[in-house]
Design a protein around this motif. Structure first.
Motif: not given
Length: 407
Positions: A62, A65, A68, A70-71, A75, A113-114, A117
């Protein structure tokens, strides 16, 4: 980017994590205890939040790629859709509890996961002199989310029902997306400065873990929070067994407690910036230990309802101070070029310890009772504070942290 814009962005990022987490961590132990589930099994329910402990597996990927934001945006939208789906669930209490557990795992995966970033943005945006206040804003935003999620939404669940609670959660999460949508990441954080291209998660994490002093630092971080986490995991069942309703728990543990956490976050941030890291960790760690001791005092008999209400409130105030002081230290130990990975590695160690502490607390509560559980948690909290301070004094921590820390 001006400081107020930074604070607004950080507040929104961490509010959106604290809202669902606050509701789930408040509601699930209460619903399980009301259903007669043992303390050890309630402690094991922390496994539903396992994605928070495992996010180090995908954090380097994460971190390497895409933008941030865009993650973060998709999510958070996934969490909103999960809340809307829960609102549509209709059936028996057992069926609702089943789907609640499924939703907790999904929301934990999205939020964990959020968080990668989000943490990386915070490390890059905050200068060293801003980190105390910046972490106060982060923890404050998280606590504000817990006020609404663990307090207001618990009351909504008790008074207006299941669907209203989850629709309100979805609405608040949608509103908190606005500052993220407006954040000009491409202009403020050029790609070459933000991160290196490509990363294979396991070797990348192993490389960070092998840095001199990093593995030891994880142990000290765990020690600092273990006792407090062991007690905190059993507070909600304790309140249920003390005869509190969901509305009372939402009011005192959610609104008053988490609201007090906002004050604690501010005080902890000021302490980290003005007293220095070591003294802030010492004073806040001792305060955290004193808060746990209040539960032991109540469990052994002295004091009444107001002592318990004071303990619930002060736990969040004093625990919030310690959390901010510790998170500031963790940010100091993070290399900006590997910000998401370094901070995530430390955060995962604490999450794993929190889950283990909850299980141990449940076993001790079933075997020895609440009084012995809270007394042992008090001792462990004080010992953990001492261990971390000893490690910092002896420089048994990463070189980067030694260089940045001021006494």
């Amino acid at each position: 980017m001006s400081p107020p814009q930074k604070w607004t962005l950080l507040l929104a990022l961490y509010f959106s994590q604290g809202l669902p987490f606050g509701f789930f961590t408040q509601a699930l132990p209460v619903l399980l205890r009301e259903d007669g589930v043992s303390l050890s099994r309630i402690g094991l329910s922390g496994l539903l939040f396992l994605p928070w402990a495992l996010k180090w597996l995908w954090a380097p990927w994460v971190d390497a790629h895409g933008l941030r934001k865009h993650w973060i945006i998709p999510l958070q939208l996934a969490t909103i859709l999960t809340a809307v789906a829960l609102a549509a669930v209709d059936g028996s209490p057992e069926q609702k509890l089943f789907w609640l557990k499924i939703a907790i795992v999904l929301c934990a995966l999205f939020a964990a996961t959020q968080d990668v970033p989000s943490d990386a943005l915070a490390v890059h945006l905050l200068q060293p002199g801003e980190r105390g206040l910046g972490n106060a804003v982060q923890v404050g935003g998280y606590r504000l989310g817990m006020v609404l999620g663990g307090g207001a939404l618990m009351i909504v669940l008790d008074q207006l029902g299941w669907a209203a609670a989850f629709l309100a959660m979805a609405a608040f999460l949608g509103l908190s997306l606005w500052p993220v949508l407006r954040f000009p990441e491409q202009r403020l954080l050029p790609p070459l400065e933000r991160r290196a291209p490509g990363a294979n998660p396991l070797p990348a994490i192993w490389a960070r873990l092998r840095l001199p002093g990093m593995a030891a630092l994880l142990c000290w971080l765990v020690a600092y929070k273990f006792g407090d986490s062991m007690a905190s995991a059993m507070v909600k069942p304790y309140l249920v067994d003390a005869g509190w309703s969901k509305t009372e728990i939402g009011l005192w543990a959610g609104i008053a407690g988490s609201g007090g956490g906002l004050l604690g976050a501010l005080l902890g941030g000021l302490a980290a910036d003005r007293l220095g890291r070591r003294r802030a960790l010492l004073y806040c760690g001792l305060a955290q230990t004193a808060a746990v001791a209040l539960y032991a005092l109540h469990a052994y008999g002295p004091g009444g309802e107001w002592l318990l209400k004071s303990a619930v409130t002060l736990e969040h105030v004093l625990g919030g101070m310690a959390t901010v002081a510790l998170f500031t230290l963790m940010m100091d130990a993070s290399d900006p070029q590997h910000a998401g990975s370094d901070y995530t590695l430390q955060a995962c160690a604490i999450v794993i310890a929190t889950g283990l502490a909850g299980w141990v607390g449940g076993l001790l509560g079933d075997a020895l009772g609440y009084g012995a559980l809270f007394a042992l948690a008090t001792a462990l909290s004080g010992a953990g504070c001492g261990l971390l301070l000893w490690a910092l004094a002896r420089r048994r921590v990463p070189t980067r942290l030694v260089a940045q820390m001021r006494s």
